[in-house]
Design an enzyme around this catalytic site. Structure first.
Site, PDB file in Angstrom:
ATOM      1  N   ARG A  72       6.661   8.020   0.370  1.00  0.00           N
ATOM      2  CA  ARG A  72       5.323   8.334  -0.132  1.00  0.00           C
ATOM      3  C   ARG A  72       4.960   9.638   0.578  1.00  0.00           C
ATOM      4  O   ARG A  72       4.668   9.639   1.766  1.00  0.00           O
ATOM      5  CB  ARG A  72       4.335   7.225   0.235  1.00  0.00           C
ATOM      6  CG  ARG A  72       4.700   5.843  -0.336  1.00  0.00           C
ATOM      7  CD  ARG A  72       3.583   4.848  -0.099  1.00  0.00           C
ATOM      8  NE  ARG A  72       3.988   3.463  -0.225  1.00  0.00           N
ATOM      9  CZ  ARG A  72       4.009   2.758  -1.367  1.00  0.00           C
ATOM     10  NH1 ARG A  72       3.680   3.341  -2.493  1.00  0.00           N
ATOM     11  NH2 ARG A  72       4.366   1.489  -1.374  1.00  0.00           N
ATOM     12  N   THR A 126       8.027  -0.006 -10.440  1.00  0.00           N
ATOM     13  CA  THR A 126       7.197  -0.641  -9.412  1.00  0.00           C
ATOM     14  C   THR A 126       7.194  -2.141  -9.655  1.00  0.00           C
ATOM     15  O   THR A 126       7.119  -2.579 -10.806  1.00  0.00           O
ATOM     16  CB  THR A 126       5.745  -0.115  -9.416  1.00  0.00           C
ATOM     17  OG1 THR A 126       4.927  -1.025  -8.658  1.00  0.00           O
ATOM     18  CG2 THR A 126       5.144  -0.006 -10.808  1.00  0.00           C
ATOM     19  N   ASP A 130       1.712  -2.649 -12.832  1.00  0.00           N
ATOM     20  CA  ASP A 130       0.302  -2.285 -12.993  1.00  0.00           C
ATOM     21  C   ASP A 130       0.098  -0.990 -13.761  1.00  0.00           C
ATOM     22  O   ASP A 130      -0.933  -0.340 -13.625  1.00  0.00           O
ATOM     23  CB  ASP A 130      -0.371  -2.200 -11.609  1.00  0.00           C
ATOM     24  CG  ASP A 130       0.319  -1.200 -10.697  1.00  0.00           C
ATOM     25  OD1 ASP A 130       1.415  -0.721 -11.037  1.00  0.00           O
ATOM     26  OD2 ASP A 130      -0.246  -0.872  -9.635  1.00  0.00           O
TER      27      ASP A 130
HETATM   28  O1  F6P Z   1       3.477  -0.720  -4.945  1.00  0.00           O
HETATM   29  C1  F6P Z   1       4.430  -1.645  -4.588  1.00  0.00           C
HETATM   30  C2  F6P Z   1       4.046  -2.377  -3.316  1.00  0.00           C
HETATM   31  O2  F6P Z   1       5.100  -3.240  -2.996  1.00  0.00           O
HETATM   32  C3  F6P Z   1       2.719  -3.115  -3.368  1.00  0.00           C
HETATM   33  O3  F6P Z   1       2.798  -4.365  -4.003  1.00  0.00           O
HETATM   34  C4  F6P Z   1       2.399  -3.212  -1.893  1.00  0.00           C
HETATM   35  O4  F6P Z   1       1.031  -3.354  -1.690  1.00  0.00           O
HETATM   36  C5  F6P Z   1       2.890  -1.909  -1.355  1.00  0.00           C
HETATM   37  O5  F6P Z   1       3.902  -1.467  -2.244  1.00  0.00           O
HETATM   38  C6  F6P Z   1       3.427  -1.957   0.052  1.00  0.00           C
HETATM   39  O6  F6P Z   1       3.759  -0.677   0.433  1.00  0.00           O
HETATM   40  P1  F6P Z   1       4.608  -0.301   1.724  1.00  0.00           P
HETATM   41  O7  F6P Z   1       6.025  -0.709   1.480  1.00  0.00           O
HETATM   42  O8  F6P Z   1       4.448   1.156   1.856  1.00  0.00           O
HETATM   43  O9  F6P Z   1       4.016  -1.093   2.855  1.00  0.00           O
END
Ligand code: F6P
Length: 323
Positions: A72, A126, A130
């Site tokens: 990200r 994803t 959503d």
């Molecule tokens: O967007 C996918 C997701 O798995 C969400 O369901 C969750 O809230 C988020 O990513 C968690 O993100 P990270 O792996 O950055 O903690």
């Protein structure tokens, strides 16, 4: 168009590799050079892009995670970061992009397109399901199946000990995983961000179950529920029903891994081809999706801004199955 780049970005999802494979092989079969970009937008900024051959994507169809890695990117959210990204793409002669990811990925793609006009088509990857513009997203089906396997196991122990379990599943702003797990796992209640469930509703449901001589119960909580996370909700319920034997389980990132199901492999392959064909046919700033078994293209703007509601029918199903 001669050179395209493909990258995966945001939270990884099972089936991303199948999609990368489809993009590379579709691109090659349509006479394009395909660059694999590592670490999402960070890889564009740093120039971490490599020409892919057909064999580069051999034996990845069935693998979880993403061989291109994901991130990200904070830098891409800045004007300077996006300028660097544009310069790197120009230097490599990349004139089209396939972005595999979720809402954050397409938000970035939309801004980048508006600033620099590099044709970009997205494929929805994803587990959250959503995104408006596709009935399902890549990884959702696998995540639900993975969670269900865990829920079935928790049900066994809940039953042996006459316990109530609050099980938290992923879905930051979306209850899709939760509702599908609730129906598939026979949960007594599902709490999702899309609808409001009060603590009193939880208590009423649990009492109703006990009146019908149910000795255990499963409540599925989407992580984005307005009442808080599964621990917080369980604590609130425990305060009102101190005699209940309550436990909490947060399934977490195990939902993001594993070999994709057949549905995800096929969806990913179809969307990979659709993304490349879209680019070649002049589409840009859109996400390829599948609605009613047909490929459709939806603008990034709409895909990220319009909510895909959970149908009342699914919500009602949980209720009816508990009568
Ligand atoms: O967007 C996918 C997701 O798995 C969400 O369901 C969750 O809230 C988020 O990513 C968690 O993100 P990270 O792996 O950055 O903690």
């Amino acid at each position: 168009m001669k050179n395209i780049g493909v990258f995966t970005s945001g939270g990884d999802a099972p089936g991303m590799n199948a999609c990368v494979r489809a993009v590379v092989r579709s691109g090659l079969s349509l006479g394009l050079n395909v660059y694999g970009i590592r670490y999402g937008y960070n890889g564009i900024i740093s120039g971490d892009m490599h020409l892919m051959k057909s064999y580069s994507v051999s034996n990845i169809l069935q693998k979880g995670g993403t061989i291109l890695k994901s991130a990200r990117s904070e830098e891409f959210q800045t004007k300077e970061g996006r300028k660097k990204a544009y310069e790197q793409l120009k230097a490599k002669g990349i004139d089209g992009l396939v972005a595999i990811g979720g809402d954050g990925t397409f938000t970035g793609a939309n801004i980048f397109y508006e600033e620099y006009g590099i044709p970009t088509v997205g494929a929805p990857g994803t587990i959250d399901n959503d995104l408006y513009g596709s009935d399902y997203t890549i990884g959702f089906d696998t995540a639900v199946n993975t969670a269900l396997e865990a829920i079935d196991k928790i049900r066994d122990t809940a039953n042996s000990h006459d316990r109530v379990f609050f099980i938290e599943v992923m879905g930051r702003h979306s209850g899709y995983i939760a509702i599908h797990c609730g129906i598939g796992g026979g949960a007594e209640l599902v709490m999702v961000p899309e609808t409001s469930t009060t603590i009193q509703d939880v208590i009423d449901t649990l009492n109703k179950g006990r009146d019908k001589e149910k000795t255990s119960a499963i409540v599925i909580v989407a992580e984005g529920d307005e009442q808080g996370n599964a621990h917080e909700i369980a604590n609130k319920v425990m305060a009102k029903l101190p005699k209940l034997d309550i436990r909490v389980s947060t399934l977490g990132h195990l939902q993001r891994g594993g070999s994709p199901t057949s549905l995800d492999r096929i969806l990913a392959s179809r969307l990979g081809l659709a993304a490349v064909e879209g680019l070649i046919n002049g589409k840009s700033n859109v996400m390829a999706g599948i609605i009613d078994d047909e490929v459709v293209y939806t603008s990034f703007k709409l895909a990220i801004s319009k909510t895909k509601p959970i149908s009342n029918e699914l919500m009602r199903l949980v209720e009816v199955m508990n009568n």
